[in-house]
Motif scaffolding. Structure first.
Motif, PDB file in Angstrom:
ATOM      1  N   GLN A  90      -0.230 -30.005  14.929  1.00  0.00           N
ATOM      2  CA  GLN A  90      -0.123 -29.400  16.259  1.00  0.00           C
ATOM      3  C   GLN A  90       0.954 -30.045  17.119  1.00  0.00           C
ATOM      4  O   GLN A  90       1.104 -29.713  18.289  1.00  0.00           O
ATOM      5  CB  GLN A  90      -1.493 -29.483  16.952  1.00  0.00           C
ATOM      6  CG  GLN A  90      -2.539 -28.798  16.088  1.00  0.00           C
ATOM      7  CD  GLN A  90      -3.753 -28.309  16.848  1.00  0.00           C
ATOM      8  OE1 GLN A  90      -3.850 -28.437  18.059  1.00  0.00           O
ATOM      9  NE2 GLN A  90      -4.678 -27.725  16.117  1.00  0.00           N
ATOM     10  N   TYR A 140       4.167 -29.739  16.994  1.00  0.00           N
ATOM     11  CA  TYR A 140       5.243 -28.820  17.373  1.00  0.00           C
ATOM     12  C   TYR A 140       4.827 -27.922  18.542  1.00  0.00           C
ATOM     13  O   TYR A 140       5.599 -27.708  19.479  1.00  0.00           O
ATOM     14  CB  TYR A 140       5.622 -27.980  16.158  1.00  0.00           C
ATOM     15  CG  TYR A 140       6.916 -27.213  16.278  1.00  0.00           C
ATOM     16  CD1 TYR A 140       8.144 -27.881  16.369  1.00  0.00           C
ATOM     17  CD2 TYR A 140       6.927 -25.818  16.269  1.00  0.00           C
ATOM     18  CE1 TYR A 140       9.336 -27.178  16.455  1.00  0.00           C
ATOM     19  CE2 TYR A 140       8.114 -25.103  16.354  1.00  0.00           C
ATOM     20  CZ  TYR A 140       9.314 -25.792  16.449  1.00  0.00           C
ATOM     21  OH  TYR A 140      10.489 -25.083  16.518  1.00  0.00           O
ATOM     22  N   GLU A 141       3.590 -27.424  18.493  1.00  0.00           N
ATOM     23  CA  GLU A 141       3.097 -26.585  19.588  1.00  0.00           C
ATOM     24  C   GLU A 141       3.005 -27.404  20.877  1.00  0.00           C
ATOM     25  O   GLU A 141       3.331 -26.928  21.956  1.00  0.00           O
ATOM     26  CB  GLU A 141       1.707 -26.010  19.254  1.00  0.00           C
ATOM     27  CG  GLU A 141       1.709 -24.904  18.216  1.00  0.00           C
ATOM     28  CD  GLU A 141       2.033 -25.373  16.801  1.00  0.00           C
ATOM     29  OE1 GLU A 141       1.957 -26.607  16.530  1.00  0.00           O
ATOM     30  OE2 GLU A 141       2.390 -24.527  15.963  1.00  0.00           O
ATOM     31  N   GLU A 149       6.490 -27.840  22.207  1.00  0.00           N
ATOM     32  CA  GLU A 149       7.004 -26.599  22.807  1.00  0.00           C
ATOM     33  C   GLU A 149       6.503 -26.456  24.246  1.00  0.00           C
ATOM     34  O   GLU A 149       7.271 -26.129  25.154  1.00  0.00           O
ATOM     35  CB  GLU A 149       6.576 -25.379  21.976  1.00  0.00           C
ATOM     36  CG  GLU A 149       7.103 -24.082  22.576  1.00  0.00           C
ATOM     37  CD  GLU A 149       6.879 -22.864  21.708  1.00  0.00           C
ATOM     38  OE1 GLU A 149       5.946 -22.877  20.877  1.00  0.00           O
ATOM     39  OE2 GLU A 149       7.642 -21.895  21.866  1.00  0.00           O
ATOM     40  N   HIS A 150       5.229 -26.741  24.434  1.00  0.00           N
ATOM     41  CA  HIS A 150       4.689 -26.635  25.797  1.00  0.00           C
ATOM     42  C   HIS A 150       5.355 -27.653  26.729  1.00  0.00           C
ATOM     43  O   HIS A 150       5.819 -27.313  27.819  1.00  0.00           O
ATOM     44  CB  HIS A 150       3.167 -26.827  25.798  1.00  0.00           C
ATOM     45  CG  HIS A 150       2.574 -26.564  27.151  1.00  0.00           C
ATOM     46  ND1 HIS A 150       1.972 -25.373  27.481  1.00  0.00           N
ATOM     47  CD2 HIS A 150       2.545 -27.328  28.280  1.00  0.00           C
ATOM     48  CE1 HIS A 150       1.592 -25.416  28.745  1.00  0.00           C
ATOM     49  NE2 HIS A 150       1.919 -26.596  29.257  1.00  0.00           N
ATOM     50  N   GLU A 205      -0.762 -36.768  18.229  1.00  0.00           N
ATOM     51  CA  GLU A 205      -1.070 -36.171  16.926  1.00  0.00           C
ATOM     52  C   GLU A 205      -1.703 -37.191  15.965  1.00  0.00           C
ATOM     53  O   GLU A 205      -2.572 -36.837  15.157  1.00  0.00           O
ATOM     54  CB  GLU A 205       0.211 -35.567  16.337  1.00  0.00           C
ATOM     55  CG  GLU A 205       0.078 -34.931  14.965  1.00  0.00           C
ATOM     56  CD  GLU A 205      -0.620 -33.556  14.956  1.00  0.00           C
ATOM     57  OE1 GLU A 205      -1.227 -33.183  15.972  1.00  0.00           O
ATOM     58  OE2 GLU A 205      -0.557 -32.893  13.907  1.00  0.00           O
ATOM     59  N   LYS A 238      10.492 -28.428  13.161  1.00  0.00           N
ATOM     60  CA  LYS A 238       9.025 -28.544  13.102  1.00  0.00           C
ATOM     61  C   LYS A 238       8.591 -29.516  12.015  1.00  0.00           C
ATOM     62  O   LYS A 238       7.782 -30.417  12.220  1.00  0.00           O
ATOM     63  CB  LYS A 238       8.433 -27.159  12.861  1.00  0.00           C
ATOM     64  CG  LYS A 238       6.914 -27.122  12.697  1.00  0.00           C
ATOM     65  CD  LYS A 238       6.425 -25.674  12.665  1.00  0.00           C
ATOM     66  CE  LYS A 238       4.910 -25.579  12.621  1.00  0.00           C
ATOM     67  NZ  LYS A 238       4.359 -25.879  11.287  1.00  0.00           N
ATOM     68  N   GLU A 283       6.646 -33.161  12.271  1.00  0.00           N
ATOM     69  CA  GLU A 283       5.325 -33.351  11.665  1.00  0.00           C
ATOM     70  C   GLU A 283       5.331 -34.502  10.653  1.00  0.00           C
ATOM     71  O   GLU A 283       4.377 -35.293  10.593  1.00  0.00           O
ATOM     72  CB  GLU A 283       4.890 -32.064  10.967  1.00  0.00           C
ATOM     73  CG  GLU A 283       4.577 -30.945  11.948  1.00  0.00           C
ATOM     74  CD  GLU A 283       4.382 -29.583  11.280  1.00  0.00           C
ATOM     75  OE1 GLU A 283       3.889 -28.675  11.942  1.00  0.00           O
ATOM     76  OE2 GLU A 283       4.748 -29.442  10.095  1.00  0.00           O
TER      77      GLU A 283
END
Ligand code: ZN
Length: 458
Positions: A39, A41-42, A45-46, A302, A435, A439
């Protein structure tokens, strides 16, 4: 009959082989979680596209504090809290002007510039003066007051492209940005222009903080893009009388309240032994702070999320720390270490990720010989994941204030080749982060944190 001694030796061998295969399995699971259900990458992005730039004291920084608190709470970490800290509050103001005036060859020409962080402004009338270019401190000294007084000094020493580690290359040039203004002001300069810290030729400037020395007049300082640094150098060599105009209305406001954001998984066996993994939440104001250091922040969150998702219950307490104000003051890192000392906390390790969200290469290791040797002994477990560089020492700026408490400091070490193409620029945006690389970085950090949690560093 086997001797008792032989039996004990065999038992030790078997148990260490079992531990090794268990560790192999756990590390595999960490990577599976990060790569298949990650998660980071998400989150990034935010942080980058919904919040964006996060210079200390700005509304963006405040929004990022609240966002990271909510994210860690939503993941159900054992505790999440804000640690108050007062931070410097510098604002850029209007877009800066840097202009070549009446060059014989180019006439008047706008240059790609940005104020260095912490710089004073020029006042509304700007600064118009002749330019003098230097590439070394010796050149500046030789010019002396006679050659410098009333002029703008142009520091144009490039980063050394021959060095393979770009952080070393940066380290060899960044003294111009940090100290150039005060060194030039000693000889009566009225402003400085500093070649951007990049080994590439680019059209955008790289900002970053400067340090004014005490009791020396503060003069305004601009970064100039590397391409325009080359151009300016050429124009100047053809026309020594060339004049340059700079106009900046940046200023330093009173210190502002802010926070470090901390999330924790409590240790099941040794809760008083704390392992920190962190990055810095603040960024420069020109871009989204994706590589520097949004990546390190979301990777740190993460790490804890991966452990929770795997159902791994750490033996020791593991903290994700989003430090505030690395870029222009380090107040968050200093306050974190102060509080650790005041509360008598025992930190057994601290790892920072502040070298961008690039492909893993290894780790920077603690200076302590025993800790270093122990981490190197885990190399066979980590090498299959591309983690082979265990040669360098050091942690990161935010965790450095923990050093006097004897905390082993280390860093996540990704590939450094492209970091300084984005560092402190308008290009440090979410779309430059891959991405999978991001990760892999989070998993690499979690793998080493897992081993430290299992075996300590003593
Ligand atoms: Zn950074």
């Amino acid at each position: 009959m086997m001797s008792t001694r032989l039996i004990i030796i065999l038992q030790l061998i078997v148990s260490s082989l079992l531990a090794q295969s268990n560790d192999e399995g756990m590390i595999r699971k960490i990577y599976d979680e990060a790569l298949a259900r990650g998660q980071s990458y998400e989150m990034l992005e935010h942080l980058c596209t919904k919040i964006g730039a996060r210079l200390s004291g700005s509304p963006g920084a405040a929004a990022a504090v609240e966002w990271s608190r909510q994210v860690m709470q939503a993941y159900g970490f054992d505790s999440v809290w804000l640690q108050p800290v007062m931070v410097p509050h510098w604002v850029r103001g209007n877009k800066e002007i840097g202009r070549v005036v009446n060059s014989k060859k180019a006439g008047s020409m706008e240059m790609s510039v940005a104020a260095l962080g912490g710089s004073v402004g020029t006042g509304p009338g700007g600064v118009l003066a002749n330019l003098v270019e230097v590439k070394s401190w010796d050149e500046l000294k030789t010019l002396g007051e006679k050659g410098v007084k009333g002029k703008i000094v142009f520091f144009n020493r490039p980063m050394d492209p021959k060095l393979l580690q770009m952080f070393a290359s940066y380290g060899g040039a960044v003294d111009q940005r940090a100290n150039g203004a005060s060194e030039a002001a000693k000889y009566g300069a009225v402003g400085v222009i500093v070649r951007s810290m990049s080994a590439n030729l680019e059209d955008y400037p790289h900002t970053g903080s400067l340090r004014y020395a005490p009791n020396i007049p503060k003069i305004p300082a601009l970064a100039i893009s590397t391409r325009h640094a080359e151009l300016l150098s050429g124009l100047l060599s053809d026309d020594k009388d060339l004049r340059f105009y700079m106009e900046m209305n940046c200023q330093t406001l009173p210190d502002a309240p802010s926070f470090n954001v901390i999330g924790e998984l409590r240790g099941t066996k040794y809760p008083k032994e704390i392992i920190v993994v962190g990055g810095h939440l603040d960024s420069w104001d020109l871009g989204q702070g994706a590589h520097d250091d949004g990546a390190g922040c979301v990777q740190s969150i993460e790490v804890l999320r991966i452990f929770k998702a795997m159902g791994y219950k750490p033996q020791r307490t593991i903290r994700a720390v989003m430090f505030m104000n690395e870029e222009n003051g380090l107040r968050g890192g200093i306050e974190y270490a102060n509080q650790a000392k005041l509360k008598n906390e025992l930190h057994i390790a601290a790892m920072e990720s502040d070298r961008g969200g690039f492909t893993p290469r290894g780790y920077t290791l603690p200076a302590d010989a025993r800790a270093k040797e122990k981490i190197r002994s885990w190399k066979p477990l980590l090498e299959p994941y591309g983690l082979h560089d265990f040669s360098q020492e050091g942690g990161g700026a935010d965790i450095s204030p923990l050093a006097p408490q004897g905390v082993p400091l280390m860093g996540y070490l990704p590939d450094s080749q492209r970091y300084f193409s984005f560092h402190h620029t308008p290009a440090d945006n979410f779309d430059t982060v891959d991405k999978r690389e991001l990760e892999l970085g989070a998993a690499s950090m979690a793998a080493l944190i897992y081993l430290i949690d299992q075996y300590g560093l003593k």
